[in-house]
Enzyme design. Sequence first.
Site, PDB file in Angstrom:
ATOM      1  CE  LYS A 110      -3.913  -2.380   1.648  1.00  0.00           C
ATOM      2  NZ  LYS A 110      -3.838  -3.974   2.036  1.00  0.00           N
TER       3      LYS A 110
HETATM    4  C1  LIG Z   1      -4.382  -4.745   1.592  1.00  0.00           C
HETATM    5  C2  LIG Z   1      -3.637  -6.087   1.407  1.00  0.00           C
HETATM    6  C3  LIG Z   1      -3.998  -7.198   0.402  1.00  0.00           C
HETATM    7  C4  LIG Z   1      -5.293  -6.997  -0.229  1.00  0.00           C
HETATM    8  O1  LIG Z   1      -5.360  -6.006  -1.004  1.00  0.00           O
HETATM    9  P1  LIG Z   1      -6.586  -5.370  -1.863  1.00  0.00           P
HETATM   10  O2  LIG Z   1      -6.350  -4.318  -2.543  1.00  0.00           O
HETATM   11  O3  LIG Z   1      -7.665  -5.043  -0.637  1.00  0.00           O
HETATM   12  O4  LIG Z   1      -7.419  -6.524  -2.628  1.00  0.00           O
HETATM   13  C5  LIG Z   1      -3.283  -8.054   0.295  1.00  0.00           C
HETATM   14  N1  LIG Z   1      -2.048  -8.218   0.997  1.00  0.00           N
HETATM   15  C6  LIG Z   1      -1.766  -7.344   1.952  1.00  0.00           C
HETATM   16  C7  LIG Z   1      -0.420  -7.686   2.571  1.00  0.00           C
HETATM   17  C8  LIG Z   1      -2.323  -6.136   2.129  1.00  0.00           C
HETATM   18  O5  LIG Z   1      -2.179  -5.428   2.789  1.00  0.00           O
END
Ligand SMILES: *Cc1c(COP(=O)(O)O)cnc(C)c1O
Length: 484
Positions: A110
Amino acid sequence: MQYISTRGGAPAVSSARAIVDGLAPDGGLYVMAPDALPKLDWRALMELDYPALAARILSALLPDFSESEAEAMVRRAYAGKFSDPALTPLRAAGDDLFLELFHGPTAAFKDVALCLLPHLMTASSAKCGHEGEILILTATSGDTGKAALEGFRDVDGIRILVFFPRDGVSPVQKAQMVTQAGKNVGVCAVEGNFDDAQTGVKRIFAAAPEGLSSANSINIGRLVPQVVYYFAAYFAAVRMGRIRAGEELNFSVPTGNFGDILAGFLALELGLPVGKLICASNANNVLTDFIRTGVYDRRRPFHKTLSPSMDILISSNLERLLYLLSGDSALVASLMAQLADEGHYTVPEALMEKLRGRFTAFCCDDAGTKAAIKEVWERSHYLMDTHTAVGWRAARDFGGGPTVILSTASPYKFPAAVLSALGADGGADEFAMMDELEALTGVPMPANLRGLRERPVLHRDCVAPADMLAYVMRRKAEPSWAKE
Ligand SMILES: *Cc1c(COP(=O)(O)O)cnc(C)c1O
């Protein structure tokens, strides 16, 4: 290119306005009309460095930003923040290809979007002539919260408030958030799971949207920066000789809110030769069932798993996909109303066939997750986190052609689960386990996760889901959040 609501009940807005508002006023998500998506000549992008590539993609999808403006912004946003010069390197381990997205400030994917979003938000706000402070509300399943806090800390004209499920995040994830410093940041636990927190935030937007925005992937400004690394990964796979330019490449994406994988769909729509998008889920396999049957049904037990960032039963961005594939906002509005009222909906078969042309889905439980971590470590000495392991399993179960697995977090965010997968007993202290994992594997711990244990806890608030609105109103009225 204008942005419109997936539910068709709000006026079209500019890309800048869509970023500032976060959510459309009719409760839908902002999205482009399917036929408004441009096609990019991807071969012409192959030699660009990451910021120049990002600028092309950003200005194509967010036309309020010129390419030169976007490039300057991207360079500023990422400078000095990532520990790998490629930002999102593609690593080969045996036959597997991992797209490592966790080299940013908070060790999860993210960061790629949330380093950039504050810059996009500030510039968009100026372009819209927005006056007054923006309060960013964010629900997190563990990783968005910290990445957003880090991204928005001390940004002028913005405050950020993060809600996390009290018992739904790993101890490392929690420590990262409750120790967050900054004069404009707030963190609050919710007595519930991620779906409760996210639904609570959406309700606040419906009740009192003035001056609010979102750092969740319901904000289009979160998704667009994620499109870039699909291109970067494709080009890296060509350079490594894993595929020929023009050959299709699959992507296996550990999925929760469907944001990351939707960015892959946008890359495909922009013309990148993407094969299948593999939607990988843990035991909360509502999406696996949906993609196979066409029935989305959230009326099922919520499981707390070893991959907590994917413990989600209401996957927000699926709404965008349904709109992009159908172009039918009346259909999307009625499906979403049915989901809210009855907890399920069924998508017409013709639309599902279209969807299955692009997507496939697999899931695995905690035992499968651990077995995957162990197998890959023993075979190629590559250490996966629990989310990446779910993606690896799905890629293996799919088995069709060259595939990139999105590696979404550092294994050091989930040391208990990873140690136990490797057959080591870690004791009770997560922080000691991080050291133990490093000693056992020799894989270096990300520098920004060191010393977490010693940082003072600055945030202790906790509310029931029903009290989130009142909490936000009270905090919003406080003149300053600076702590002495
Ligand atoms: C948020 C997250 C996901 C999922 O991603 P989305 O965009 O919500 O589908 C997968 N792995 C990790 C480590 C995350 O932080």
